[in-house]
Enzyme design. Sequence first.
Site, PDB file in Angstrom:
ATOM      1  N   GLU A 481       0.819  -1.209   0.000  1.00 29.73           N
ATOM      2  CA  GLU A 481       0.000   0.000   0.000  1.00 29.73           C
ATOM      3  C   GLU A 481       0.854   1.261   0.000  1.00 29.73           C
ATOM      4  OE1 GLU A 481      -3.734   2.143   0.133  1.00 29.73           O
ATOM      5  OE2 GLU A 481      -3.021   0.218  -0.614  1.00 29.73           O
ATOM      6  N   THR A 592     -11.165   9.072 -13.176  1.00 30.12           N
ATOM      7  CA  THR A 592     -10.280   8.517 -12.148  1.00 30.12           C
ATOM      8  C   THR A 592     -10.622   7.089 -11.773  1.00 30.12           C
ATOM      9  OG1 THR A 592      -9.211   9.049 -10.035  1.00 30.12           O
ATOM     10  CG2 THR A 592     -11.615   9.288 -10.150  1.00 30.12           C
TER      11      THR A 592
END
Length: 614
Positions: A481, A592
């Site tokens: 992450e 997006t």
Amino acid sequence: MTTPALLPLSGRRIPPLNLGPPSFPHHRATLRLSEKFILLLILSAFITLCFGAFFFLPDSSKHKRFDLGLEDVLIPHVDASKGAKNPGVFLIHGPDEHRHREEEERLRNKIRADHEKALEEAKEKLKKSREEIRAEIQTEKNKVVQEMKTKEKKPLPPVPIPNLIGIDGGDPEDNDIRKKREKIKEMMKHAWDNYRIYGWGHNELRPIARKGHSTNIFGSSQMGATIVDALDTLYIMGLHDEFRDGQKWIEHNLDFSVIFKIKAVQLAEKLLPAFNTPTGIPWAMVNLKSGVGRNWGWASAGSSILAEFGTLHMEFVHLSYLTGDPVYYRKVMHIRKLLQKMDRPNGLYPNYLNPRTGRWGQYHTSVGGLGDSFYEYLLKAWLMSDKTDHEARKMYDDAIEAIEKHLIKKSRGGLTFIGEWKNGHLEKKMGHLACFAGGMFALGADGSRMDKAGHYLELGAEIARTCHESYDRTALKLGPESFKFDGAVEAVAVRQAEKYYILRPEVIETYWYLWRFTHDPRYRQWGWEAALAIEKYCRVSGGFSGVKDVYSSTPTHDDVQQSFFLAETLKYLYLLFSSDDLLPLDHWVFNTEAHPLPVLHLANTTLSGNPAVR
């Protein structure tokens, strides 16, 4: 746990519109799939906002907001009867610059009174049982549904449908590449089919438990987020039967009534009260009953977030283009004008802005989470306008120059990374979400200042290499992450809470853009490595799951198949192994969430008189 009767803002999700014409029985009963696809895309991200529980709003508010004084602006459209000097152009007039102080004070007092009223309502609700609260929420939702069903339909103008260029096909000539593309399509089938069996109608799937999965990010457990997110991917891959299954579910089951073109306009009207703040910067959450909004408490003393209020432009411009109503365009242009007038520390945009005061919150700037898509949308507003929105391009160029000066650094080992600016110093950490920027730099290279196209293309390639290293330095060959660049530690996650992979798309997104602009075979190689790792470690019998530790050779699954895995990750992989004539970038701009919207070429639109598309 969210406050009763409030729905939170979340990621940007895209539902489709009604693709058949039940209101016009004298016309053909259905549209061709290609027509359905283009209508789906034209409306895409506006409904995304509703669908991702962005602002679910009643229409009771009559507030006005403070305006900064928009100058006259032009937006292309088919209706030339609104006072425009030239056919095909809308003249949007700026608001009155001379509002009286008495009106401003009245508005402030009204906002205070509304908030006090909402607080009292919340206190009263908290005295009730959970069952009573749920029943009241459902009652209010039913009222909204009924209102949308019975409200008089306003006639809408014909839609200028762009020519359908490159929405299917893309077969590669190379047999090996063709086999890889077919494998990605098979992975999509596996993800979709298992969702169809075990999670149908739920927002997402728990592939190990084999049941539906929902979080409060969507505001409801039965909004079919995966169906909505996956539709254009299904269409692009030629999975038309699956596409029709999703279409039928949406027509008959999507909560808050059937959301199609006319329904979308009705719902759009309910979005607008979110902008009723002293600055015009929208709230993150709005009370379903009263229309009073608020922001997340953790967001720098209740500020609005840059990547949320800054990621509306493409969708709202398309909505104005679709309906002929400039109000949506004005809302996002107002946000832009406000940001242009504000001082920015070191030229950087902080992630938090207080919608009451118009002042920045905590001085934290990131190209990853909280900031990312704001910069992306500055560039894509310019691209979507057929490169005529020069104001957006200037804002993008200014922002990127500041980012390159203050945030982009090179590690001791020679890896280029994008850090985060926090309270006057640079944190040498880069998130997976920031890896999209490699593709953004490549996409924005053409048209950059001082003929720096080569520089930005190379910068994009350096970011792609760094993000590939974050994958390559793990046991699973999947990226964490976030990862650090501290001393001897480079492109590696340090904290346990940063070692997970949840099927994110940003690295593969960058590979695809770099492939399109360079045709360097390394990007297809890297993308295939990622696809194989996902297949090996994330695939389970019931779908695909994220993993909790990419540095462990025996990973534990998180048992969530994210909807964006179908919307973005698999779509970008499929495009990576397709030829360039599938969704060519001179005709399409991806929002997006990887949903393509057409570039508004004025010479490339046709005025459709078919009521089926109204």
